[in-house]
Motif scaffolding. Structure first.
Motif, PDB file in Angstrom:
ATOM      1  N   THR A 103    -101.340 -32.243  -4.453  1.00  0.00           N
ATOM      2  CA  THR A 103    -100.931 -33.338  -3.571  1.00  0.00           C
ATOM      3  C   THR A 103    -100.786 -32.860  -2.133  1.00  0.00           C
ATOM      4  O   THR A 103    -101.273 -33.498  -1.192  1.00  0.00           O
ATOM      5  N   VAL A 104    -100.110 -31.738  -1.947  1.00  0.00           N
ATOM      6  CA  VAL A 104     -99.906 -31.187  -0.607  1.00  0.00           C
ATOM      7  C   VAL A 104    -101.233 -30.810   0.031  1.00  0.00           C
ATOM      8  O   VAL A 104    -101.515 -31.164   1.187  1.00  0.00           O
ATOM      9  N   ILE A 105    -102.069 -30.094  -0.717  1.00  0.00           N
ATOM     10  CA  ILE A 105    -103.340 -29.602  -0.176  1.00  0.00           C
ATOM     11  C   ILE A 105    -104.262 -30.753   0.202  1.00  0.00           C
ATOM     12  O   ILE A 105    -104.853 -30.768   1.290  1.00  0.00           O
ATOM     13  N   VAL A 106    -104.396 -31.726  -0.686  1.00  0.00           N
ATOM     14  CA  VAL A 106    -105.273 -32.861  -0.415  1.00  0.00           C
ATOM     15  C   VAL A 106    -104.755 -33.671   0.769  1.00  0.00           C
ATOM     16  O   VAL A 106    -105.518 -34.054   1.668  1.00  0.00           O
ATOM     17  N   GLY A 107    -103.460 -33.931   0.802  1.00  0.00           N
ATOM     18  CA  GLY A 107    -102.885 -34.695   1.911  1.00  0.00           C
ATOM     19  C   GLY A 107    -103.097 -34.016   3.246  1.00  0.00           C
ATOM     20  O   GLY A 107    -103.486 -34.652   4.231  1.00  0.00           O
ATOM     21  N   ASN A 108    -102.853 -32.708   3.278  1.00  0.00           N
ATOM     22  CA  ASN A 108    -103.059 -31.965   4.523  1.00  0.00           C
ATOM     23  C   ASN A 108    -104.515 -32.028   4.974  1.00  0.00           C
ATOM     24  O   ASN A 108    -104.812 -32.224   6.160  1.00  0.00           O
ATOM     25  N   LYS A 109    -105.424 -31.855   4.033  1.00  0.00           N
ATOM     26  CA  LYS A 109    -106.847 -31.843   4.382  1.00  0.00           C
ATOM     27  C   LYS A 109    -107.305 -33.208   4.880  1.00  0.00           C
ATOM     28  O   LYS A 109    -108.094 -33.294   5.838  1.00  0.00           O
ATOM     29  N   LEU A 110    -106.835 -34.271   4.269  1.00  0.00           N
ATOM     30  CA  LEU A 110    -107.217 -35.608   4.725  1.00  0.00           C
ATOM     31  C   LEU A 110    -106.734 -35.867   6.151  1.00  0.00           C
ATOM     32  O   LEU A 110    -107.463 -36.446   6.967  1.00  0.00           O
ATOM     33  N   ILE A 111    -105.515 -35.425   6.453  1.00  0.00           N
ATOM     34  CA  ILE A 111    -105.002 -35.596   7.815  1.00  0.00           C
ATOM     35  C   ILE A 111    -105.847 -34.793   8.794  1.00  0.00           C
ATOM     36  O   ILE A 111    -106.231 -35.286   9.869  1.00  0.00           O
ATOM     37  N   LEU A 112    -106.159 -33.558   8.454  1.00  0.00           N
ATOM     38  CA  LEU A 112    -106.933 -32.706   9.351  1.00  0.00           C
ATOM     39  C   LEU A 112    -108.351 -33.236   9.549  1.00  0.00           C
ATOM     40  O   LEU A 112    -108.903 -33.167  10.651  1.00  0.00           O
ATOM     41  N   GLN A 113    -108.936 -33.780   8.498  1.00  0.00           N
ATOM     42  CA  GLN A 113    -110.281 -34.356   8.628  1.00  0.00           C
ATOM     43  C   GLN A 113    -110.264 -35.571   9.537  1.00  0.00           C
ATOM     44  O   GLN A 113    -111.155 -35.751  10.376  1.00  0.00           O
ATOM     45  N   ASP A 114    -109.248 -36.409   9.384  1.00  0.00           N
ATOM     46  CA  ASP A 114    -109.150 -37.588  10.249  1.00  0.00           C
ATOM     47  C   ASP A 114    -108.873 -37.165  11.690  1.00  0.00           C
ATOM     48  O   ASP A 114    -109.390 -37.776  12.633  1.00  0.00           O
ATOM     49  N   ALA A 115    -108.076 -36.116  11.857  1.00  0.00           N
ATOM     50  CA  ALA A 115    -107.791 -35.596  13.196  1.00  0.00           C
ATOM     51  C   ALA A 115    -109.075 -35.114  13.864  1.00  0.00           C
ATOM     52  O   ALA A 115    -109.302 -35.366  15.059  1.00  0.00           O
ATOM     53  N   ALA A 116    -109.921 -34.431  13.102  1.00  0.00           N
ATOM     54  CA  ALA A 116    -111.188 -33.929  13.650  1.00  0.00           C
ATOM     55  C   ALA A 116    -112.091 -35.088  14.073  1.00  0.00           C
ATOM     56  O   ALA A 116    -112.723 -35.045  15.137  1.00  0.00           O
ATOM     57  N   LYS A 117    -112.125 -36.146  13.257  1.00  0.00           N
ATOM     58  CA  LYS A 117    -112.948 -37.311  13.585  1.00  0.00           C
ATOM     59  C   LYS A 117    -112.499 -37.954  14.898  1.00  0.00           C
ATOM     60  O   LYS A 117    -113.314 -38.473  15.659  1.00  0.00           O
ATOM     61  N   LYS A 118    -111.195 -37.906  15.156  1.00  0.00           N
ATOM     62  CA  LYS A 118    -110.643 -38.559  16.337  1.00  0.00           C
ATOM     63  C   LYS A 118    -110.519 -37.613  17.531  1.00  0.00           C
ATOM     64  O   LYS A 118    -109.935 -37.978  18.553  1.00  0.00           O
ATOM     65  N   GLY A 119    -111.056 -36.402  17.386  1.00  0.00           N
ATOM     66  CA  GLY A 119    -111.131 -35.494  18.520  1.00  0.00           C
ATOM     67  C   GLY A 119    -109.915 -34.644  18.792  1.00  0.00           C
ATOM     68  O   GLY A 119    -109.802 -34.040  19.862  1.00  0.00           O
ATOM     69  N   TYR A 120    -109.004 -34.556  17.835  1.00  0.00           N
ATOM     70  CA  TYR A 120    -107.830 -33.709  18.034  1.00  0.00           C
ATOM     71  C   TYR A 120    -108.189 -32.248  17.787  1.00  0.00           C
ATOM     72  O   TYR A 120    -108.878 -31.924  16.823  1.00  0.00           O
ATOM     73  N   GLU A 121    -107.717 -31.378  18.664  1.00  0.00           N
ATOM     74  CA  GLU A 121    -107.903 -29.940  18.475  1.00  0.00           C
ATOM     75  C   GLU A 121    -106.806 -29.198  19.221  1.00  0.00           C
ATOM     76  O   GLU A 121    -106.215 -29.729  20.171  1.00  0.00           O
ATOM     77  N   ALA A 122    -106.536 -27.977  18.779  1.00  0.00           N
ATOM     78  CA  ALA A 122    -105.487 -27.169  19.404  1.00  0.00           C
ATOM     79  C   ALA A 122    -106.079 -26.298  20.493  1.00  0.00           C
ATOM     80  O   ALA A 122    -107.141 -25.703  20.317  1.00  0.00           O
ATOM     81  N   GLU A 123    -105.404 -26.217  21.619  1.00  0.00           N
ATOM     82  CA  GLU A 123    -105.848 -25.356  22.706  1.00  0.00           C
ATOM     83  C   GLU A 123    -105.573 -23.898  22.357  1.00  0.00           C
ATOM     84  O   GLU A 123    -104.599 -23.582  21.676  1.00  0.00           O
ATOM     85  N   ASP A 124    -106.438 -23.013  22.851  1.00  0.00           N
ATOM     86  CA  ASP A 124    -106.291 -21.586  22.568  1.00  0.00           C
ATOM     87  C   ASP A 124    -104.924 -21.072  23.008  1.00  0.00           C
ATOM     88  O   ASP A 124    -104.297 -20.265  22.310  1.00  0.00           O
ATOM     89  N   ALA A 125    -104.457 -21.535  24.162  1.00  0.00           N
ATOM     90  CA  ALA A 125    -103.167 -21.072  24.678  1.00  0.00           C
ATOM     91  C   ALA A 125    -102.029 -21.440  23.732  1.00  0.00           C
ATOM     92  O   ALA A 125    -101.086 -20.659  23.530  1.00  0.00           O
TER      93      ALA A 125
END
Length: 241
Positions: A103-125
């Motif tokens: 449940t935890v793994i799937v939920g996290n991955k779905l959020i991260l996949q949706d984040a990638a689709k919407k252009g979210y990313e972490a800055e190197d700094a």
């Protein structure tokens, strides 16, 4: 029973595991070598039947998640159960860990996949800053590298997970809109605590900020869980274990 885990801003547990390792270092140094070795061996043991680290345990929208990720989450859930006096040698508890880990793994991955689709990313700094914070929990960088090695991860793995963690947090902050906590809800929570407390409860004014923050976190967790359920409706999820 373990409550359904709803991670609002901590999708990956490696950083938490390493933080716990750093907290154990000082205590281990004060023990006799034999006692420290015995404790380390006990901490590494698990009663769970775990997949090989390279095995695919679940596929989320054609993205494979391997055993090393599952095992890290499962071991920490096992530790959580142990604090409740529950033994994963019992089939019911082992099944519960497996269910919660997936449940935890799937939920996290779905959020991260949706984040990638919407252009979210972490800055190197931001990643480097978070990494320095984590290093600060250890006596030295060498000690952190040793903890990573024992966990089966590299520094690059750590940076990758921190990057995903920050991306997850940014997504939740912008995309998830939790219900507002009302003064009435805060008062009701305080009254409930005061009624059940064995000793006289602190004044409402003293506890109000903590109670409000706790309720806000609960609302955020619920909103994240609701978002995950929405994403599941159109997701392809194939559990392999």
């Amino acid at each position: 029973m373990i409550k359904k885990m709803k991670y609002a801003a901590a999708p990956l547990l490696l950083a938490l595991a390493l933080g716990a390792c750093s907290g154990n270092e000082e205590a281990a140094q004060k023990e006799e070598p034999a006692e420290a070795a015995e404790q380390a061996t006990a901490e590494q043991q698990t009663k769970l039947k775990l997949p090989a680290e390279e095995d695919v345990v679940v596929v989320v929208n054609d993205e494979d998640i391997l055993g090393n990720v599952y095992n890290s989450v499962a071991r920490q859930l096992e530790s959580s159960l142990a604090t409740q006096g529950k033994d994963t040698a019992e089939a019911e508890n082992a099944d519960l860990v497996k269910e919660q880990a997936i449940t935890v793994i799937v939920g996290n991955k779905l959020i991260l996949q949706d984040a990638a689709k919407k252009g979210y990313e972490a800055e190197d700094a931001a990643v480097e800053e978070r990494l320095e914070e984590l290093k600060g929990q250890f006596e030295s960088e060498e000690a952190m590298n040793d903890a990573l090695k024992k966990s089966g991860y590299t520094m690059e793995d750590m940076k990758s997970q921190l990057r995903e963690q920050i991306t997850y947090e940014n997504y939740v902050a912008k995309e998830v809109k939790p219900a507002e906590v009302t003064d009435k809800e805060v008062q009701a929570a305080y009254d409930g605590f005061a009624e059940t407390a064995k000793e006289e409860a602190p004044a409402f004014e003293e506890m109000e900020p903590t109670i409000r923050q706790s309720l806000e976190q609960q609302n955020t967790q619920q909103s994240v869980a609701d978002r995950i359920e929405e994403l599941k409706k159109t997701a392809k999820i194939d559990v392999k274990i």
